[in-house]
Structures are given as C-alpha cells and as structure tokens.
Design a protein around this motif. Structure first.
Motif, PDB file in Angstrom:
ATOM      1  N   ALA A   1      -5.696  10.196  -9.998  1.00  0.00           N
ATOM      2  CA  ALA A   1      -5.466   9.371  -8.959  1.00  0.00           C
ATOM      3  C   ALA A   1      -6.395   7.613  -9.269  1.00  0.00           C
ATOM      4  N   CYS A   2      -7.215   8.476 -10.525  1.00  0.00           N
ATOM      5  CA  CYS A   2      -8.187   6.918 -10.772  1.00  0.00           C
ATOM      6  C   CYS A   2      -7.086   6.091 -11.745  1.00  0.00           C
TER       7      CYS A   2
ATOM      8  N   PHE B   1       0.073   9.567  -5.175  1.00  0.00           N
ATOM      9  CA  PHE B   1       1.007  11.051  -5.096  1.00  0.00           C
ATOM     10  C   PHE B   1       1.858  11.834  -6.052  1.00  0.00           C
ATOM     11  N   SER B   2       2.784  10.178  -6.857  1.00  0.00           N
ATOM     12  CA  SER B   2       3.584  11.793  -8.045  1.00  0.00           C
ATOM     13  C   SER B   2       2.575  11.917  -9.279  1.00  0.00           C
ATOM     14  N   ALA B   3       1.536  11.103  -8.970  1.00  0.00           N
ATOM     15  CA  ALA B   3       0.235  10.908 -10.019  1.00  0.00           C
ATOM     16  C   ALA B   3      -0.383  12.058 -10.567  1.00  0.00           C
ATOM     17  N   ILE B   4      -0.740  12.821  -9.028  1.00  0.00           N
ATOM     18  CA  ILE B   4      -1.535  13.603  -9.092  1.00  0.00           C
ATOM     19  C   ILE B   4      -0.882  15.175  -8.358  1.00  0.00           C
ATOM     20  N   ALA B   5       0.835  14.735  -7.357  1.00  0.00           N
ATOM     21  CA  ALA B   5       1.972  15.752  -8.024  1.00  0.00           C
ATOM     22  C   ALA B   5       1.263  17.886  -9.030  1.00  0.00           C
ATOM     23  N   PRO B   6       1.201  16.812  -9.997  1.00  0.00           N
ATOM     24  CA  PRO B   6       1.563  18.030 -10.332  1.00  0.00           C
ATOM     25  C   PRO B   6      -0.260  18.469 -11.368  1.00  0.00           C
ATOM     26  N   HIS B   7      -0.987  18.732 -10.753  1.00  0.00           N
ATOM     27  CA  HIS B   7      -2.591  19.019 -10.594  1.00  0.00           C
ATOM     28  C   HIS B   7      -2.112  19.610  -9.746  1.00  0.00           C
TER      29      HIS B   7
ATOM     30  N   LEU C   1       0.477  -0.808  -0.056  1.00  0.00           N
ATOM     31  CA  LEU C   1      -0.209  -0.767   0.004  1.00  0.00           C
ATOM     32  C   LEU C   1       1.174   1.003  -0.267  1.00  0.00           C
ATOM     33  N   ASP C   2       2.200   0.872   0.888  1.00  0.00           N
ATOM     34  CA  ASP C   2       3.107   2.433   0.684  1.00  0.00           C
ATOM     35  C   ASP C   2       3.547   2.864  -0.950  1.00  0.00           C
ATOM     36  N   ALA C   3       3.753   1.169  -1.514  1.00  0.00           N
ATOM     37  CA  ALA C   3       4.385   1.390  -2.593  1.00  0.00           C
ATOM     38  C   ALA C   3       3.193   2.434  -3.756  1.00  0.00           C
ATOM     39  N   ALA C   4       1.744   1.309  -3.603  1.00  0.00           N
ATOM     40  CA  ALA C   4       0.629   2.303  -4.454  1.00  0.00           C
ATOM     41  C   ALA C   4       0.817   3.908  -3.864  1.00  0.00           C
ATOM     42  N   ALA C   5       0.255   3.896  -2.556  1.00  0.00           N
ATOM     43  CA  ALA C   5       0.025   5.310  -2.656  1.00  0.00           C
ATOM     44  C   ALA C   5       1.525   6.214  -3.087  1.00  0.00           C
ATOM     45  N   SER C   6       2.302   5.971  -2.898  1.00  0.00           N
ATOM     46  CA  SER C   6       4.382   6.112  -3.317  1.00  0.00           C
ATOM     47  C   SER C   6       3.561   7.068  -4.749  1.00  0.00           C
ATOM     48  N   ARG C   7       3.034   6.057  -5.910  1.00  0.00           N
ATOM     49  CA  ARG C   7       2.942   6.756  -7.455  1.00  0.00           C
ATOM     50  C   ARG C   7       1.843   7.441  -7.244  1.00  0.00           C
TER      51      ARG C   7
END
Length: 235
Positions: free
Chosen positions: A98-99, A82-88, A74-80
């Motif tokens: 996030a979806c 967070f990285s995906a939504i960071a630019p928005h 879950l930590d690995a999934a959360a990290s991915r």
C-alpha cells in the motif's frame, strides 16, 4: 446551484460525454495547479474554448465539479492500492504494498490526487464536508491494514496512520529524482515505520528480561554477623 439539462432520452450523447470528459480533465488540471479558490468557471470555460454560460450545460456548478473530480481521483487511487495489496495476506506485506503504490501515485508527474486533497481547506464548508467524507473513506484502506498489524499496545494506531500518511502524502515536497526510485523510497519509509514498531515492542519487553538477567548474574555476598569491638580477639 444550477442543474445541467438532460438529453431527451436521459443519457448523454457520445459527443456530449466526450465534451464533458474534456471539461473534467481540464478542470482537474486547473484545480490541481491553482487550487479550488483560485480557479474560476470562466477560466475553465476559456481553457476548453467555451463561453462560461455554455459550461453549465455540462456541469451543475463549480462546487459539484470539484467534488466529482476529487472523488474520481481518490477512487482511482483506491483502486490501484486495492490491486496492489490483493496478492498479500500478511499485514506487514499489505502495508508495504500500500505504501509503495500510494507513494508512486503521489510522485507521479501527472497525479492530481494530492493537489486536490490539499484544496480541501479553501473549499466552502458544505463542499469541504463532502471532500473530508471521501478522504476518510480512502484512508480507511490504511486504517484497516494498520489495525491488523502486530503493534505494541503503547503505539496509538490512529497516530501511527496519520504520521505514515503524512510522510507519504508530502513526499513530493522533498523528493528529488535520481538517487532512489519510487519503490526504493517507499521501502525505506515502510522499513522505518516497521522498525520503530518492532523497536518499541522490544523496549517494552526489555526491562523484565534485563532485571531477570541482572539478578541471575549478580554475585552473592556472604553475610558477616555484626560484632561488638569488645568481642574481637587479639592475634
């Protein structure tokens, strides 16, 4: 619960760390394939070529091993995510990102996130409480995004989040490769949920506007005074 012995200096040696990582990877695969209850310490030990008793040199227990693997996934999934939504910055754009990321995680052939989350039911109560706490922390990512969405007051945000995550987390049950890519499917799911929210907002606004328009468009009828038949004049 057994406790793994520590090395003299309090840290694992390179060989011990490498061996433990191998155990984690093998155990993660077995847990994801068979579930928590059906996976035994002996099976994990056999898979890594060890005696069951020797496995406890590297782990504390089956329960702690499963919790660690579950939390790492879950930590690995959360990290991915967070990285995906960071630019928005826009809420809808953050939800779409996030979806897209979560769906790609769940549909990956090597992903163990969903199988491990599904094993919560078969885990002992004390283990289950730790797993649920971690799952709730993970879902808080979506809770925070959805709290910022311009949803109409008639839509319950908790139900909205639960339904959205249920669709994303069960995608592997109905997904078939070929017709659409992961990104395209994620866009469809996101668009449907966004459309439903916007449609509900329009529906809530429509009755007042419709009534106003109908009153403005309705023809005004001349009122004719009531007369007694005796008052009518003959031609």
């Amino acid at each position: 619960m057994r406790t793994a012995p520590a090395s003299p200096n309090g840290d694992e040696t390179g060989a011990q760390a490498e061996r433990r990582q191998e155990i984690l990877e093998v155990a993660a695969q077995l847990f994801s394939e068979r579930g928590y209850k059906a996976t035994s310490i002996r099976q994990i030990a056999d898979a890594v070529g060890m005696m069951a008793g020797s496995l406890y040199y590297h782990i504390q227990s089956k329960e702690s091993l499963f919790v660690e693997i579950h939390n790492r996934a879950l930590d690995a999934a959360a990290s991915r995510i967070f990285s995906a939504i960071a630019p928005h910055t826009a809420p809808w754009a953050r939800l779409e990102a996030a979806c897209t990321e979560l769906l790609d995680i769940q549909l990956s052939l090597t992903s163990i996130t969903l199988p491990l989350m599904n094993s919560i039911i078969s885990a002992p109560p004390d283990v289950r409480s730790a797993l649920i706490k971690k799952r709730d922390e993970f879902e808080a990512i979506f809770r925070n995004i959805i709290d910022d969405l311009p949803l109409p007051a008639t839509i319950d945000r908790d139900i909205y989040r639960i339904l959205l995550l249920r669709v994303l987390n069960t995608a592997s049950d109905w997904y078939r490769s070929g017709r659409m890519s992961h990104d395209q499917i994620a866009y469809q799911i996101f668009t449907i949920f966004k459309h439903q929210a916007e449609a509900e907002a329009d529906r809530r606004a429509a009755p007042t506007s419709a009534k106003t328009r109908s009153r403005a468009a309705a023809p005004v009828k001349a009122r004719t005074p009531n007369r007694h038949p005796g008052d009518m004049k003959s031609p």
